[in-house]
Enzyme design. Sequence first.
Site, PDB file in Angstrom:
ATOM      1  N   ARG A 277      24.790  40.520  54.937  1.00 22.35           N
ATOM      2  CA  ARG A 277      23.863  40.614  56.063  1.00 22.35           C
ATOM      3  C   ARG A 277      23.613  39.221  56.627  1.00 22.35           C
ATOM      4  O   ARG A 277      23.460  38.253  55.871  1.00 22.35           O
ATOM      5  CB  ARG A 277      22.512  41.196  55.609  1.00 22.35           C
ATOM      6  CG  ARG A 277      22.487  42.700  55.513  1.00 22.35           C
ATOM      7  CD  ARG A 277      22.648  43.360  56.886  1.00 22.35           C
ATOM      8  NE  ARG A 277      22.682  44.803  56.812  1.00 22.35           N
ATOM      9  CZ  ARG A 277      23.780  45.535  56.618  1.00 22.35           C
ATOM     10  NH1 ARG A 277      24.952  44.957  56.483  1.00 22.35           N
ATOM     11  NH2 ARG A 277      23.709  46.850  56.580  1.00 22.35           N
ATOM     12  N   GLU A 306      22.679  41.197  66.017  1.00 22.44           N
ATOM     13  CA  GLU A 306      23.994  41.783  66.341  1.00 22.44           C
ATOM     14  C   GLU A 306      23.864  42.734  67.524  1.00 22.44           C
ATOM     15  O   GLU A 306      22.989  43.606  67.492  1.00 22.44           O
ATOM     16  CB  GLU A 306      24.542  42.523  65.119  1.00 22.44           C
ATOM     17  CG  GLU A 306      24.853  41.577  63.971  1.00 22.44           C
ATOM     18  CD  GLU A 306      25.427  42.304  62.745  1.00 22.44           C
ATOM     19  OE1 GLU A 306      25.631  43.519  62.796  1.00 22.44           O
ATOM     20  OE2 GLU A 306      25.664  41.623  61.734  1.00 22.44           O
ATOM     21  N   HIS A 327      31.096  42.400  62.378  1.00 19.44           N
ATOM     22  CA  HIS A 327      30.566  43.381  61.418  1.00 19.44           C
ATOM     23  C   HIS A 327      31.585  44.491  61.152  1.00 19.44           C
ATOM     24  O   HIS A 327      31.338  45.674  61.423  1.00 19.44           O
ATOM     25  CB  HIS A 327      29.229  43.960  61.906  1.00 19.44           C
ATOM     26  CG  HIS A 327      28.407  44.553  60.798  1.00 19.44           C
ATOM     27  ND1 HIS A 327      27.042  44.588  60.822  1.00 19.44           N
ATOM     28  CD2 HIS A 327      28.768  45.132  59.613  1.00 19.44           C
ATOM     29  CE1 HIS A 327      26.585  45.190  59.720  1.00 19.44           C
ATOM     30  NE2 HIS A 327      27.628  45.531  58.970  1.00 19.44           N
TER      31      HIS A 327
HETATM   32  O1  LIG Z   1      25.435  48.350  55.247  1.00 23.80           O
HETATM   33  C1  LIG Z   1      26.554  48.820  55.449  1.00 23.80           C
HETATM   34  O2  LIG Z   1      26.868  49.952  55.053  1.00 23.80           O
HETATM   35  C2  LIG Z   1      27.583  47.995  56.143  1.00 23.80           C
HETATM   36  O3  LIG Z   1      27.084  46.775  56.555  1.00 23.80           O
HETATM   37  C3  LIG Z   1      28.243  48.726  57.271  1.00 23.80           C
HETATM   38  O4  LIG Z   1      27.471  48.827  58.412  1.00 23.80           O
HETATM   39  P1  LIG Z   1      28.011  49.743  59.611  1.00 23.80           P
HETATM   40  O5  LIG Z   1      27.905  51.151  59.178  1.00 23.80           O
HETATM   41  O6  LIG Z   1      27.148  49.434  60.780  1.00 23.80           O
HETATM   42  O7  LIG Z   1      29.440  49.347  59.831  1.00 23.80           O
END
Ligand SMILES: O=C(O)[C@H](O)COP(=O)(O)O
Length: 367
Positions: A277, A306, A327
């Site tokens: 994160r 983000e 991400h």
């Molecule tokens: O916490 C999570 O599961 C990951 O960071 C993935 O995030 P996302 O589903 O937005 O890709």
Amino acid sequence: MITVTYIISGRTTLEYHRMLVDYSCNRTVVRKTRHHSQFQLFIKMEIKSVLIVDGVGPVCADTLTSHGISVTTKPKITKEELLKEIPKHNALVVRSATQVTEEVLAAAKNLNVVGRAGAGVDNIDVNAAGKKNIMVINAPGANAMSACELTCGLILALARHVVPAATSLKAGRWDRALYTGTEVNNRTLAVLGLGRVGREVAVRMRSFGMKVIGFDPYVTSEQCQEFGATKVELSEVWPQADYITLHMPLIDSTRSFINKEVLNSCKKGVKIVNVGRGGLIHEPDFLEALKEGKVGAAALDVFEEEPPKNPLTLEIIQHPAVVATPHLGASTKEAQVRVGQEIAEQLVNLVKPGTYKTPLAAVKPSN
Ligand SMILES: O=C(O)[C@H](O)COP(=O)(O)O
């Protein structure tokens, strides 16, 4: 209201009592039994209509509709649209983009459950949900392998300058000497956060010959050894690590974990990978350390905000020693099928008990 049953496996009596405190407050627990190490909570839950946002894979909607649950899918939704739409639904399914704030939850007059098609729940106000008797569930392990594989790829990419070298060649240059790398073999990798992702990273990077040290307050030295890592105190991490990879959840105690003080204690030129994160890194301190060469290279998949708009974050992304990705940790076909399916199956189980074996992954409020 429909009475449903779900089983939470292997919980200790203490955890069970905490669950009861968490969920009896929402008057959903009507009866409880204990059988061996499993507890059964009998819950009343109504899920007739589900709102799915953030581009959750179609398997989620398909599974829900195949059980007669009505689904509205809005891959991209603004806050204003969400506030208008949310009162119509009993369940909301999100990834990390949609912020499920107190304001959203206040507007959610008929909401019983928020499903996070993924692991991190820092975009959901779990405490506010708890106060409104709204259950929060997630799919904690379903995308772990994808996040792990991206992490390993980024460690190797940093070691061998893959991204700048490829960019340079595409621009017409042939800079072999400039992109001489280092082997990861015999280097020390510190894995901070030894949950589902961190431990898979440890196992894989061990097979590249890395010495893996790790820190996680909830994992014992013996457990660490099972996945090839040596548990050390945090103060021992900084002077030893050639690479640091972050895999802890973003909570109050981990926010800005990588800050000036920590960066000053690290080896000069340390390489940092963050597929966890953005908030784990204090971005102003990090930029300074990059500029001073204290951080030799970094691979960042996540950011404080983000998509990033803050000029300071954008400067980090543009820094020549940084490889940045938007991400993508969980963005694989396999992970997206698994998270969508797991959340859908948990929701179906809440209205048709025992339909699927998927256990309920309820996230407990912290206060
Ligand atoms: O916490 C999570 O599961 C990951 O960071 C993935 O995030 P996302 O589903 O937005 O890709």
